[in-house]
Design a protein around this motif. Structure first.
Motif, short mmCIF file in Angstrom:
data_model
loop_
_atom_site.label_atom_id
_atom_site.label_comp_id
_atom_site.label_asym_id
_atom_site.label_seq_id
_atom_site.Cartn_x
_atom_site.Cartn_y
_atom_site.Cartn_z
N GLY A 58 1.14 -0.87 0.10
CA GLY A 58 -0.02 0.40 -0.05
C GLY A 58 1.01 1.33 0.34
N SER A 59 -0.16 2.19 0.15
CA SER A 59 1.09 3.44 0.15
C SER A 59 1.39 3.77 1.50
N ALA A 60 2.48 4.76 2.49
CA ALA A 60 2.11 5.28 3.42
C ALA A 60 1.82 7.07 3.01
N SER B 244 -0.51 7.97 8.11
CA SER B 244 0.38 6.43 8.72
C SER B 244 1.18 6.24 9.11
N ARG B 245 1.87 7.04 8.56
CA ARG B 245 3.96 7.66 9.36
C ARG B 245 3.75 8.37 10.83
N LEU C 270 5.22 7.68 14.54
CA LEU C 270 5.89 8.17 14.50
C LEU C 270 5.21 8.35 16.40
N ALA C 271 4.05 8.57 16.43
CA ALA C 271 2.87 8.78 17.74
C ALA C 271 3.68 7.28 18.27
N ALA C 272 3.06 6.28 18.08
CA ALA C 272 3.11 4.88 18.34
C ALA C 272 4.20 4.67 19.17
N THR C 273 5.91 5.02 18.15
CA THR C 273 6.58 4.74 18.87
C THR C 273 7.32 5.80 20.17
N ILE C 274 6.20 7.40 20.21
CA ILE C 274 6.45 7.54 21.09
C ILE C 274 6.38 7.64 22.07
#
Length: 117
Positions: free
Chosen positions: A50-52, A56-57, A61-65
């Motif tokens: 799919g396309s990011a 989605s990015r 990023l928010a999930a990683t933080i």
């Protein structure tokens, strides 16, 4: 140290809210193409990856933080110095309740006593 904990907590709350908002704003993978072709899967049309896009990015990023701040808060909670020192604690003196005595039972009147009328 308390200021750092407060900052981490605030970043954690804002990243959690960002994840919630970004996930709710996104469409499912097959939402548009699935309705057009009559099936629920559009991975064959757009490819497996799919396309990011920005949403989605941003979610990643928010999930990683969020994950990093959760780990930091867990580390702080297990490595904090408690104000209690159990090595020097003295056992509490337990107080016992005073002994209960039975209430006084009146003696029955003797047969020789005359009761007033």
């Amino acid at each position: 140290m308390e200021a750092l904990k407060t900052i981490i907590l605030l970043v954690n709350i804002f990243s959690a809210l960002a994840v919630i908002v970004l996930v709710l704003l996104q469409h499912g993978k097959g939402a548009d193409a699935g309705a057009a072709f009559g099936s629920g899967s559009a991975q064959g049309v757009f490819g497996a990856a799919g396309s990011a896009n920005f949403l989605s990015r941003g979610t990643a990023l928010a999930a990683t933080i969020f994950f990093a701040t959760c780990l930091a808060m867990g580390w702080f909670s297990t490595h904090q110095k408690s104000g209690l020192n159990f090595d020097q604690a003295q056992p509490a003196v337990q107080q016992t309740a005073p002994a209960q005595t039975a209430p006084a039972v009146p003696k029955p009147a003797a047969a020789s006593q005359v009761l007033p009328e």
